[in-house]
Design a protein around this motif. Structure first.
Motif, PDB file in Angstrom:
ATOM      1  N   TYR A 139      71.878  21.620  58.927  1.00  0.00           N
ATOM      2  CA  TYR A 139      70.608  21.273  58.390  1.00  0.00           C
ATOM      3  C   TYR A 139      70.115  21.972  57.259  1.00  0.00           C
ATOM      4  O   TYR A 139      70.407  23.252  57.341  1.00  0.00           O
TER       5      TYR A 139
ATOM      6  N   ARG B 209      70.893  15.578  45.971  1.00  0.00           N
ATOM      7  CA  ARG B 209      70.577  15.682  47.480  1.00  0.00           C
ATOM      8  C   ARG B 209      71.317  14.530  48.160  1.00  0.00           C
ATOM      9  O   ARG B 209      71.620  13.411  47.693  1.00  0.00           O
TER      10      ARG B 209
ATOM     11  N   TYR C   1      70.450  13.482  51.422  1.00  0.00           N
ATOM     12  CA  TYR C   1      69.476  12.903  52.531  1.00  0.00           C
ATOM     13  C   TYR C   1      68.185  12.439  52.010  1.00  0.00           C
ATOM     14  O   TYR C   1      67.598  11.552  52.222  1.00  0.00           O
TER      15      TYR C   1
ATOM     16  N   VAL D 235      63.047  15.595  54.386  1.00  0.00           N
ATOM     17  CA  VAL D 235      63.661  15.001  55.508  1.00  0.00           C
ATOM     18  C   VAL D 235      63.496  15.887  56.655  1.00  0.00           C
ATOM     19  O   VAL D 235      63.647  17.070  56.550  1.00  0.00           O
TER      20      VAL D 235
ATOM     21  N   ARG E 171      68.233  11.890  60.847  1.00  0.00           N
ATOM     22  CA  ARG E 171      67.196  12.627  59.656  1.00  0.00           C
ATOM     23  C   ARG E 171      66.369  11.590  58.911  1.00  0.00           C
ATOM     24  O   ARG E 171      66.995  10.582  58.595  1.00  0.00           O
TER      25      ARG E 171
ATOM     26  N   ASP F 194      63.850  10.568  55.853  1.00  0.00           N
ATOM     27  CA  ASP F 194      63.238  11.045  54.714  1.00  0.00           C
ATOM     28  C   ASP F 194      61.812  10.420  54.739  1.00  0.00           C
ATOM     29  O   ASP F 194      61.539   9.287  54.830  1.00  0.00           O
TER      30      ASP F 194
ATOM     31  N   GLY G   7      64.673   6.724  53.407  1.00  0.00           N
ATOM     32  CA  GLY G   7      66.010   6.762  54.092  1.00  0.00           C
ATOM     33  C   GLY G   7      66.138   7.326  55.620  1.00  0.00           C
ATOM     34  O   GLY G   7      65.244   8.246  55.823  1.00  0.00           O
TER      35      GLY G   7
ATOM     36  N   PHE H 185      68.799   8.650  58.342  1.00  0.00           N
ATOM     37  CA  PHE H 185      70.579   8.808  58.628  1.00  0.00           C
ATOM     38  C   PHE H 185      70.714   9.101  60.118  1.00  0.00           C
ATOM     39  O   PHE H 185      70.117   9.855  60.684  1.00  0.00           O
TER      40      PHE H 185
ATOM     41  N   GLU I  78      72.906  10.477  63.157  1.00  0.00           N
ATOM     42  CA  GLU I  78      74.040  11.384  63.564  1.00  0.00           C
ATOM     43  C   GLU I  78      75.219  10.730  64.277  1.00  0.00           C
ATOM     44  O   GLU I  78      74.888   9.761  64.694  1.00  0.00           O
TER      45      GLU I  78
ATOM     46  N   GLY J 258      70.600   4.856  53.906  1.00  0.00           N
ATOM     47  CA  GLY J 258      70.920   5.551  54.985  1.00  0.00           C
ATOM     48  C   GLY J 258      71.379   4.307  55.984  1.00  0.00           C
ATOM     49  O   GLY J 258      70.806   3.160  56.268  1.00  0.00           O
TER      50      GLY J 258
END
Length: 401
Positions: A306, A317, A319, A323, A335, A337, A351, A353, A355, A389
């Motif tokens: 992170y 950037r 992400y 975030v 994650r 945003d 966004g 995302f 894992e 994402g």
């Protein structure tokens, strides 16, 4: 004799760490008040301060993560009542006033100048510092801008003029303390005796070694388990200072040496730490939450690399701008945003995302509920999820239910 060393799995260590930080217990179901704030502070020891207000100021998020929706004046009320004061505990942080005695050694050391510009100021303009102090005595609480001697345009965030450097030097030394102005979050400098209750200012001052040992013990309790470097980092002690205190606490039986799956370092388990069978947490975490503020530790425990990207140019950037990690169970699974569009009453989610190797449907449904809770807490009527994402579309779908 040192306790027998045993090995923890990463999953065990995560659950220990999350319990120590208050994530093993459910959020309050009724009215949240100052009692709950005290419970959080007792768990985490301090709350790091950051002034960026894209979503909310970061210091509000650890309470939301652990308590859910609550009155947003809990911290400011605790500051006004003298329960919390501001000092460089980790970075700038809200610290319990009962712990004022534990920071006096750092205040004393700071008299020689905590950073280069202040050192130069102390050597060359000692009388100027005393003039600034006199203004605080006479006119406090007072903001740095009211004392500014700047004649040129400010070049950057940390481009302080002499008056600001003098105030920050006095602040580090403990000769002045600070509260925050509600309108713009600026520091208001004042005398400690006008801000911090007498019973805390008048407690006996421990030796530097005793204070540092107690800080390491508090860090151990708040972390649950960690390396010597983790324990030192919690209150930003130098490793060379912290390691002897860690060894002393091992001898006392307060810290128990152990090892962690996949790590070659010695880890230390606090004697009061417990290992829950499961963690049922669901929380968006501040980028300065103790769970993730130590980036190497977050990577070791959660396999979660992170980095904040606030100061990264937009085109670089990965992400997004603001975030936050999303905690579900005992894993960091996404994650997110985020931005609060207060003018239009909208929680913007540009966004999301996922894992690797997570169940996207379960995660999307849980995150949708958390976003609803956050929007309600912030008084925002709508949630708008963008298209960036791999988890954005599933969350948009979950929000329609």
């Amino acid at each position: 004799m040192s306790p027998r060393v045993t090995q923890l799995s990463k999953a065990q260590a995560r659950r220990i760490a999350l319990r120590a930080q208050g994530f093993a217990q459910p959020r309050p179901s009724g009215r949240v008040d100052s009692r709950h704030l005290r419970q959080v502070i007792d768990r985490i020891g301090l709350i790091q301060i950051d002034s960026v207000n894209v979503l909310v100021r970061s210091q509000e998020l650890p309470l939301f993560s652990r308590l859910g929706s609550h009155r947003r004046d809990l911290i400011s009320s605790a500051t006004k009542s003298g329960e919390l004061f501001e000092y460089w505990g980790h970075e700038a942080a809200h610290v319990p006033t009962r712990d004022h005695r534990l920071w006096r050694w750092k205040m004393e050391q700071s008299l020689q100048g905590p950073w280069r510009s202040a050192e130069n100021l102390v050597k060359k303009k000692g009388s100027f510092i005393e003039e600034i102090f006199s203004r605080v005595v006479t006119d406090g609480p007072i903001a740095a801008g009211e004392l500014s001697v700047r004649t040129t345009k400010k070049a950057s965030w940390w481009d302080w003029d002499d008056s600001k450097n003098a105030l920050e030097y006095l602040f580090m030394c403990g000769r002045v303390t600070a509260t925050r102005r509600a309108s713009d979050f600026a520091r208001l400098y004042d005398l400690p005796e006008r801000v911090i209750p007498a019973q805390h200012l008048n407690t006996p001052t421990p030796t530097a070694i005793d204070a540092q040992r107690e800080l390491i013990a508090l860090a151990g309790r708040s972390l649950g388990v960690g390396t010597a470097k983790d324990l030192a980092d919690y209150y930003r002690l130098k490793n060379v200072v912290a390691k002897p205190r860690v060894d002393e606490l091992v001898e006392e039986g307060l810290l128990l040496p152990t090892s962690l799956e996949g790590s070659k370092e010695t880890w230390y388990l606090h004697v009061d730490a417990k290992t829950p069978r499961t963690i049922e947490a669901r929380a968006l975490l501040s980028m300065f939450d103790p769970i993730v503020w130590n980036r190497p530790r977050a990577e070791k425990l959660f396999d979660f690399r992170y980095r904040i990207e606030i100061y990264t140019p937009a085109e670089k950037r990965v992400y997004g701008y603001y975030v936050l990690p999303f905690l579900l169970g005992d894993e960091l699974v996404a994650r997110v945003d985020l931005k609060a569009d207060r003018h239009n009453g909208t929680l913007l989610v540009p966004g999301i995302f996922a894992e690797e190797n997570i169940d996207k449907k379960i995660t999307a449904n849980a995150l949708a509920e958390e976003l609803r809770l956050m929007a309600s807490w912030l008084g925002l009527e709508k949630i708008v999820v963008g298209k960036v994402g791999d988890l954005s579309a599933p969350v948009r779908q979950a929000l329609k239910k």
